[in-house]
Write a protein that holds these residues in place. Structure first.
Motif, PDB file in Angstrom:
ATOM      1  N   SER A 129       5.331  -6.365  -3.274  1.00  0.00           N
ATOM      2  CA  SER A 129       6.155  -6.812  -2.146  1.00  0.00           C
ATOM      3  C   SER A 129       6.566  -5.662  -1.238  1.00  0.00           C
ATOM      4  O   SER A 129       6.683  -5.837  -0.033  1.00  0.00           O
ATOM      5  CB  SER A 129       7.377  -7.590  -2.639  1.00  0.00           C
ATOM      6  N   VAL A 130       6.766  -4.462  -1.781  1.00  0.00           N
ATOM      7  CA  VAL A 130       7.219  -3.349  -0.941  1.00  0.00           C
ATOM      8  C   VAL A 130       6.039  -2.641  -0.264  1.00  0.00           C
ATOM      9  O   VAL A 130       6.090  -2.319   0.917  1.00  0.00           O
ATOM     10  CB  VAL A 130       8.053  -2.336  -1.763  1.00  0.00           C
ATOM     11  N   LEU A 131       4.974  -2.406  -1.000  1.00  0.00           N
ATOM     12  CA  LEU A 131       3.866  -1.612  -0.441  1.00  0.00           C
ATOM     13  C   LEU A 131       2.856  -2.484   0.312  1.00  0.00           C
ATOM     14  O   LEU A 131       2.050  -1.978   1.081  1.00  0.00           O
ATOM     15  CB  LEU A 131       3.170  -0.803  -1.541  1.00  0.00           C
ATOM     16  N   LYS A 132       2.910  -3.763   0.058  1.00  0.00           N
ATOM     17  CA  LYS A 132       2.067  -4.726   0.802  1.00  0.00           C
ATOM     18  C   LYS A 132       0.594  -4.311   0.829  1.00  0.00           C
ATOM     19  O   LYS A 132      -0.043  -4.311   1.882  1.00  0.00           O
ATOM     20  CB  LYS A 132       2.601  -4.907   2.229  1.00  0.00           C
ATOM     21  N   CYS A 133       0.080  -3.909  -0.305  1.00  0.00           N
ATOM     22  CA  CYS A 133      -1.334  -3.562  -0.404  1.00  0.00           C
ATOM     23  C   CYS A 133      -1.839  -4.130  -1.728  1.00  0.00           C
ATOM     24  O   CYS A 133      -1.036  -4.500  -2.580  1.00  0.00           O
ATOM     25  CB  CYS A 133      -1.516  -2.045  -0.329  1.00  0.00           C
ATOM     26  N   PRO A 134      -3.154  -4.216  -1.906  1.00  0.00           N
ATOM     27  CA  PRO A 134      -3.650  -4.749  -3.182  1.00  0.00           C
ATOM     28  C   PRO A 134      -3.196  -3.898  -4.371  1.00  0.00           C
ATOM     29  O   PRO A 134      -3.200  -2.668  -4.289  1.00  0.00           O
ATOM     30  CB  PRO A 134      -5.180  -4.683  -3.046  1.00  0.00           C
ATOM     31  N   VAL A 135      -2.786  -4.553  -5.425  1.00  0.00           N
ATOM     32  CA  VAL A 135      -2.427  -3.868  -6.670  1.00  0.00           C
ATOM     33  C   VAL A 135      -3.521  -4.222  -7.674  1.00  0.00           C
ATOM     34  O   VAL A 135      -3.692  -5.385  -8.022  1.00  0.00           O
ATOM     35  CB  VAL A 135      -1.051  -4.322  -7.188  1.00  0.00           C
ATOM     36  N   LEU A 136      -4.278  -3.210  -8.079  1.00  0.00           N
ATOM     37  CA  LEU A 136      -5.436  -3.457  -8.937  1.00  0.00           C
ATOM     38  C   LEU A 136      -5.129  -3.074 -10.369  1.00  0.00           C
ATOM     39  O   LEU A 136      -4.945  -1.895 -10.687  1.00  0.00           O
ATOM     40  CB  LEU A 136      -6.627  -2.633  -8.437  1.00  0.00           C
ATOM     41  N   LEU A 137      -5.063  -4.068 -11.212  1.00  0.00           N
ATOM     42  CA  LEU A 137      -4.836  -3.819 -12.637  1.00  0.00           C
ATOM     43  C   LEU A 137      -6.188  -3.784 -13.317  1.00  0.00           C
ATOM     44  O   LEU A 137      -6.788  -4.818 -13.622  1.00  0.00           O
ATOM     45  CB  LEU A 137      -3.954  -4.926 -13.219  1.00  0.00           C
ATOM     46  N   LEU A 138      -6.686  -2.568 -13.486  1.00  0.00           N
ATOM     47  CA  LEU A 138      -8.001  -2.372 -14.083  1.00  0.00           C
ATOM     48  C   LEU A 138      -7.817  -1.574 -15.360  1.00  0.00           C
ATOM     49  O   LEU A 138      -7.688  -0.349 -15.329  1.00  0.00           O
ATOM     50  CB  LEU A 138      -8.915  -1.637 -13.099  1.00  0.00           C
ATOM     51  N   GLY A 139      -7.742  -2.272 -16.471  1.00  0.00           N
ATOM     52  CA  GLY A 139      -7.453  -1.613 -17.735  1.00  0.00           C
ATOM     53  C   GLY A 139      -8.713  -1.119 -18.419  1.00  0.00           C
ATOM     54  O   GLY A 139      -9.815  -1.615 -18.179  1.00  0.00           O
ATOM     55  N   PHE A 140      -8.529  -0.128 -19.284  1.00  0.00           N
ATOM     56  CA  PHE A 140      -9.649   0.440 -20.039  1.00  0.00           C
ATOM     57  C   PHE A 140      -9.523   0.165 -21.534  1.00  0.00           C
ATOM     58  O   PHE A 140     -10.341   0.602 -22.332  1.00  0.00           O
ATOM     59  CB  PHE A 140      -9.697   1.959 -19.833  1.00  0.00           C
ATOM     60  N   GLY A 141      -8.470  -0.546 -21.934  1.00  0.00           N
ATOM     61  CA  GLY A 141      -8.236  -0.796 -23.359  1.00  0.00           C
ATOM     62  C   GLY A 141      -9.078  -1.953 -23.882  1.00  0.00           C
ATOM     63  O   GLY A 141      -9.895  -2.530 -23.171  1.00  0.00           O
TER      64      GLY A 141
END
Ligand code: BES
Ligand code: MN
Ligand code: MN
Length: 460
Positions: free
Chosen positions: A413-425
């Motif tokens: 909401s603050v940065l207004k850009c895509p948030v990519l949750l790309l995990g390696f686990g």
């Protein structure tokens, strides 16, 4: 060609054992954020990170807060190019039950491809991969193909208060970015990476029930007063319907955003082996909210669970006692658009309403986190997915997750850009459990995929 990373990938190959040794040093610092006794260790882990960031050539600083410090670093030498903000956390969960560890939890042990230690996957190993990718690039080329920022917190496992305040106050000035990259989750399955577009929120409550002013003889006084533990069990039993799995708190579901048709379809297409799931967990049958599949329940429906219940006689053998008090810790995992504060107040009212007369009930809100579903489309997202596909051998599938990372909704909401949750686990990494591990090959592939991501983002 800008999207060629052969130089950096070669460097990663020659230096990867050194990266692993550094990760071990990082893991040896027992940065347990939820236990005040470890405050200095949390600080030490933050300082360790600042040191490694500076060694890599980033401008890094420790930001002291009311809680545990934040670590911030940046390299902004690519004007006109995109900016990537990496997020991670350097704090870890407590180690108990300690007796179930094969080795001391803060002595990282290599077992084949596995690095076993607290924090190996959650989140030291995964987020250290971000830093090592950047470090390898700076070492190899003296510059980066894009701008990078790092914000790494030291209290994610404790609810993430300080970072919340910091990001809100910043308002996207210092932290302005074209995307946020987070590696604090898992692949969907070995060989099949995932892009997590939804996380649950959390509302964590504690109930304390007080009865008589001291423990009583259960024969002499039994039958005369409400036993606080009986009262507590009565309350807890009313939280959830044993047949349908529905949560019985009035208004609890009011703000729940229903699963969309496309999500149900996508989830159903992903492979699912119920028997294997059951046997991995060692349960004879699964149980959850009526009308939903297990995956829908764990990824996208709210839940309510007792995490611990305590009070009364817990020693060996029998002691005929009517306890003076009892307590329970209850967590509710939330989904958009539930509000943890509103849920806390509904919970509190309901617990008081169903509590029998004759005991005193106190309800406390321990912490909360907002649920989130993020928008993930556009060229930046595609470039990141291309990089993942290249290194891991398959294009990430879109999934949701039942865990929480409190700051994600604020980033969105603050940065207004895509948030990519790309995990390696991997799902069997055992985060928060004894013998937590991270596959060493995944650490290396994590580094490689971040390097590729940065090169690909540069040529957009
Ligand atoms: N990395 C996890 C969250 C997670 C787990 C995301 C699995 C995706 C898949 C994170 O460190 C975590 O454990 N969060 C806590 C947050 C809480 C203490 C506010 C959680 O989910 O219990
Ligand atoms: Mn984590
Ligand atoms: Mn965790």
């Amino acid at each position: 060609m800008a999207s060629d990373s052969r130089d950096v990938l070669a460097r990663i190959d020659t230096e990867k054992e050194r990266y692993l040794e550094e990760l071990k040093d990082y893991i040896r610092i027992p940065s347990i954020s939820t236990d005040p006794d470890y405050k200095q260790e949390v600080l030490r882990a933050g300082d360790f990170l600042v040191g490694k960031m500076r060694e890599a050539g980033l401008q890094a600083e420790r930001i002291d807060t009311a809680g545990h410090p934040l670590v911030y670093a940046e390299w902004l030498g690519a004007p006109g190019k995109p900016t990537v903000l990496f997020y991670g956390h350097y704090d870890v969960q407590p180690v108990d039950p300690i007796e179930l560890w094969r080795n001391p939890p803060f002595e990282p042990t290599v077992e084949g491809d596995k690095l076993v230690a607290r924090g190996a996957t959650d989140d030291k190993g995964q987020s250290y991969a971000h830093l090592k990718a950047v470090a390898a690039m700076l070492a190899e080329r003296g510059s980066l193909p894009v701008n990078v920022k790092f914000l790494v917190e030291g209290e994610e496992e404790a609810g993430g208060q300080a970072i919340e305040e910091y990001v809100r106050q910043d308002g996207g000035r210092r932290l302005a970015a074209d995307c946020v990259v987070i590696s604090d989750s898992s692949l969907f399955a070995p060989g099949q990476p995932a892009l997590v577009y939804g996380l649950k929120g959390l509302c964590y409550m504690e109930i304390k029930v007080t009865g008589p002013n001291r423990d009583l003889h259960s024969g002499t006084f039994g039958g005369a007063v409400w036993n606080p533990l009986n009262a507590l069990c009565h309350i807890v039993d009313r939280l959830r319907d044993a047949e349908t799995g529905k949560i019985l708190i009035p208004g609890f579901y009011d703000d729940v955003r229903p699963l969309e048709a496309w999500e149900r379809e996508e989830f159903a297409k992903l492979p699912w082996d119920e028997a294997a799931y059951r046997s991995e967990l060692g349960v004879p049958r699964l149980f959850g909210e009526e009308g939903y599949t297990t995956r829908e329940r764990t990824w996208a429906r709210p839940t309510c669970d007792v995490n611990g219940i305590f009070g009364g006689y817990m020693g060996k053998g029998a002691k005929t006692v009517l306890p003076s008090w009892g307590g329970a810790k209850v967590s509710m995992r939330l989904v958009p658009d539930q509000d943890p504060k509103k849920i806390a107040s509904l919970f509190t009212d309901y617990v008081h309403a169903v509590a029998p007369e004759g005991v005193t009930v106190e309800v406390t809100n321990l912490h909360g986190a907002d649920p989130v579903v993020v928008e993930v489309k556009g060229p930046i997202v595609d470039a990141a997915l291309d990089a993942m596909e290249e290194i891991w051998g398959a294009r990430p599938v879109r999934i949701r997750e039942g865990g929480s990372i409190p700051i994600v909704s604020t980033f969105a909401s603050v940065l207004k850009c895509p948030v990519l949750l790309l995990g390696f686990g991997l799902n069997d990494d055992g985060l928060h459990s004894p013998n937590e591990k991270f596959n060493i090959s995944h650490f290396y592939n994590g580094i490689r995929s971040v390097a590729r991501m940065l090169d690909r983002l540069s040529s957009l």
